[in-house]
Design an enzyme around this catalytic site. Structure first.
Site, short mmCIF file in Angstrom:
data_model
loop_
_atom_site.label_atom_id
_atom_site.label_comp_id
_atom_site.label_asym_id
_atom_site.label_seq_id
_atom_site.Cartn_x
_atom_site.Cartn_y
_atom_site.Cartn_z
N TYR A 145 0.92 -1.29 0.00
CA TYR A 145 0.10 0.16 -0.06
C TYR A 145 0.96 1.32 -0.04
O TYR A 145 1.71 1.37 0.71
CB TYR A 145 -0.95 0.01 1.22
CG TYR A 145 -1.87 1.34 1.27
CD1 TYR A 145 -1.54 2.14 2.44
CD2 TYR A 145 -2.94 1.47 0.25
CE1 TYR A 145 -2.71 3.22 2.58
CE2 TYR A 145 -3.71 2.48 0.49
CZ TYR A 145 -3.49 3.21 1.79
OH TYR A 145 -4.27 4.59 1.81
N ASP A 240 9.40 3.01 -0.62
CA ASP A 240 8.22 3.68 0.28
C ASP A 240 8.68 3.28 1.86
O ASP A 240 8.30 2.19 2.16
CB ASP A 240 7.02 3.00 -0.17
CG ASP A 240 5.94 3.62 0.59
OD1 ASP A 240 4.76 3.28 0.52
OD2 ASP A 240 6.23 4.36 1.68
N LYS A 268 4.51 9.67 8.61
CA LYS A 268 4.33 9.19 9.87
C LYS A 268 5.26 9.88 10.92
O LYS A 268 5.45 10.77 11.41
CB LYS A 268 4.56 7.72 9.81
CG LYS A 268 3.13 7.01 9.08
CD LYS A 268 3.21 5.69 9.11
CE LYS A 268 2.11 5.10 8.14
NZ LYS A 268 0.79 4.93 8.57
P1 KE4 Z 1 -0.88 8.17 4.51
O1 KE4 Z 1 -1.50 9.17 3.20
O2 KE4 Z 1 -2.17 7.37 5.20
O3 KE4 Z 1 -0.09 9.25 5.37
O4 KE4 Z 1 0.43 7.45 3.96
C1 KE4 Z 1 0.14 6.33 3.24
C2 KE4 Z 1 0.90 5.36 3.02
C3 KE4 Z 1 2.01 5.05 2.30
N1 KE4 Z 1 2.86 4.23 2.44
C4 KE4 Z 1 2.91 3.24 3.27
C5 KE4 Z 1 3.68 2.16 3.40
C6 KE4 Z 1 1.77 3.32 4.40
O5 KE4 Z 1 1.67 2.05 5.39
C7 KE4 Z 1 1.02 4.39 4.28
C8 KE4 Z 1 -0.14 4.53 5.19
N2 KE4 Z 1 -0.33 3.17 6.24
C9 KE4 Z 1 -1.58 3.17 6.54
C10 KE4 Z 1 -1.47 1.72 7.83
N3 KE4 Z 1 -1.27 0.65 7.14
C11 KE4 Z 1 -2.40 4.10 7.08
C12 KE4 Z 1 -3.60 4.05 8.14
C13 KE4 Z 1 -4.84 4.73 7.22
O6 KE4 Z 1 -5.15 4.55 6.24
O7 KE4 Z 1 -5.79 5.07 8.05
#
Ligand code: KE4
Length: 429
Positions: A145, A240, A268
């Site tokens: 993701y 990533d 994060k």
């Molecule tokens: P954000 O747009 O949520 O800040 O980041 C996206 C993203 C990008 N790359 C990786 C490897 C990530 O894990 C994420 C976001 N992680 C999820 C949890 N697995 C966010 C939680 C959510 O979507 O509420």
């Protein structure tokens, strides 16, 4: 969670105003059943819900709270920054300070651009890679993701996988057709893709440690092959590190596995819990970004002083102490306790971990890719999740998410968690 009248009332109200009652799908407990509780406050390794229940937190707002919630150094930094104004839309010194700090920790980052989420970081890095190579095709791995950008919501992990729709509606087929999805840890599939499409592949983006379908590791040689093929075909490699950056090591997963990507994405932890994202890497690639070059990328709140201050305080605290040794010790203690508890109860659990990130798959086999992860017993995981919640432990509300430890967790927290797990496993037999 039984006996949560205020959370129940708030959720009913929220459902009237917000789709699914949540501002991000994975919070909706769809992967485990029931409904989310509402948090009143959080400190250290604990969160307190609106009904006054205190829980040991292993989600840590999905990774950012690596120092625990409301760490005094972070709060103080944010308060001091806020007293000087919350956003200027004009460069401020903290943007330079955090850029320098990230570069000092991640040598592959020669230049960096801050934005406001991991999604923005990944979306922008993809656009930059396409602009630099003048190619359209991108490669990602199933179960990984990289946020909710259109090109990347193809066989995606995290909430998309939890909800069972890894390919989102609303993404034009013309977008998705430029995204090749491969199985992770499959060298033959990688070679075949480059043999067939190598000269049209702009970039490969990967989670070096995929942690949006649970958590699994790259097999020996896989990353080396990926780097060799991307280099040979003039494709850029994007690591990533939104989740793994400054989590698994000061230099991220790339430093653990000796990978030198062309670009990396972050989020994060570098915002210390405030909205932040960043992407960076080779200067010759980054310099294609506006205002220098033709690849446009922008953001009103990018580099805002509050997020920069929180990120700086977090990284300084992480690097100053022996945080990573402590996180490893806590992770090892949790893993040993959970494995013993599951074994004693006769419940097949595959506990996979790197440092302070982990996943307890309800499956016998080792998990090396999404296909393996999909064999996990999601119904059993859901019962485990609720059993642990009822015993005061909050795990990620999906079998396809990773759990996190902070420097605020104590050995006593771990031992209490293992005791709760032992009791819960016995109810699953
Ligand atoms: P954000 O747009 O949520 O800040 O980041 C996206 C993203 C990008 N790359 C990786 C490897 C990530 O894990 C994420 C976001 N992680 C999820 C949890 N697995 C966010 C939680 C959510 O979507 O509420």
């Amino acid at each position: 969670m039984s006996g949560s009248p205020r959370s129940e009332a708030l959720f009913a109200e929220s459902l009237r105003h917000t789709p699914g009652g949540v501002n991000s799908p994975v919070r909706a407990f769809r992967g485990v059943g029931g409904q989310p509780f509402f948090v009143q406050s959080a400190r250290g390794a604990r969160i307190t819900d609106v009904d006054g229940r205190e829980l040991i937190d292993y989600v840590l707002t999905w990774g950012p709270a690596i120092l625990g919630h409301a760490h005094p150094r972070v709060i103080e930094a944010v308060k001091a920054a806020a007293d000087r104004g919350t956003s200027f839309g004009i460069p401020n010194p903290l943007e330079v300070d955090l850029a320098v700090r990230v570069k000092s920790l991640v040598p592959s980052v020669e230049k960096i651009r801050f934005c406001n989420s991991g999604t923005e970081a990944c979306m922008s890095a993809i656009r930059l890679a396409r602009g630099f190579t003048r190619r359209d095709t991108i490669v990602k791995f199933d179960g990984c993701y990289h946020g909710h950008g259109d090109s990347l919501l193809v066989k995606a992990g995290s909430g998309a996988l939890t909800l069972g729709n890894p390919d989102s509606a609303g993404v034009p087929a013309d977008f998705a057709k430029h995204t090749l999805v491969l199985p992770f840890n499959d060298p033959d599939a990688l070679r075949a893709a480059f043999a067939a499409h190598g000269n049209t592949i702009a970039t490969v983006i990967l989670e070096v440690v995929p942690a949006n379908a649970g958590l699994y590791l790259p097999r020996p040689g896989f990353l080396e092959l990926l780097r060799e093929l991307t280099r040979a075909h003039g494709s850029l490699l994007i690591a990533d590190e939104v989740m793994t950056g400054f989590r698994v090591a000061p230099g991220g997963a790339q430093s653990v596995f000796g990978l030198v990507p062309d670009l990396s994405t972050f989020g994060k932890i570098i915002g210390g819990g405030l909205p932040v994202g960043a992407f960076g890497g080779r200067a010759d690639v980054m310099d294609l970004l506006a205002p220098l070059g033709p690849v446009y990328q922008a953001g009103t709140l990018s580099g805002n002083p509050l997020a920069m201050a929180a990120g700086l305080a977090t990284l300084d605290e992480l690097v100053a102490g022996n945080a990573y040794a402590r996180l490893e010790a806590l992770g090892a203690r949790l893993q040993a306790g959970m494995e013993d508890a599951a074994r004693s109860a006769g419940i097949p659990v595959r506990f996979q971990r790197i440092g302070s990130m982990f996943c307890a798959y309800f499956v016998e086999r080792e998990v090396w890719n999404l296909a393996d992860a999909l064999h996990a017993d999601r119904a059993r995981f859901a019962r485990f999740f609720h059993g642990m919640l009822d015993r005061g432990v909050y795990l990620a509300p999906s079998q396809f998410e990773a759990g996190f430890l902070s420097t605020a967790h104590t050995e006593a927290d771990i031992d209490a968690t293992v005791r709760a797990a032992a009791e819960t496993f016995r109810t699953l037999a």
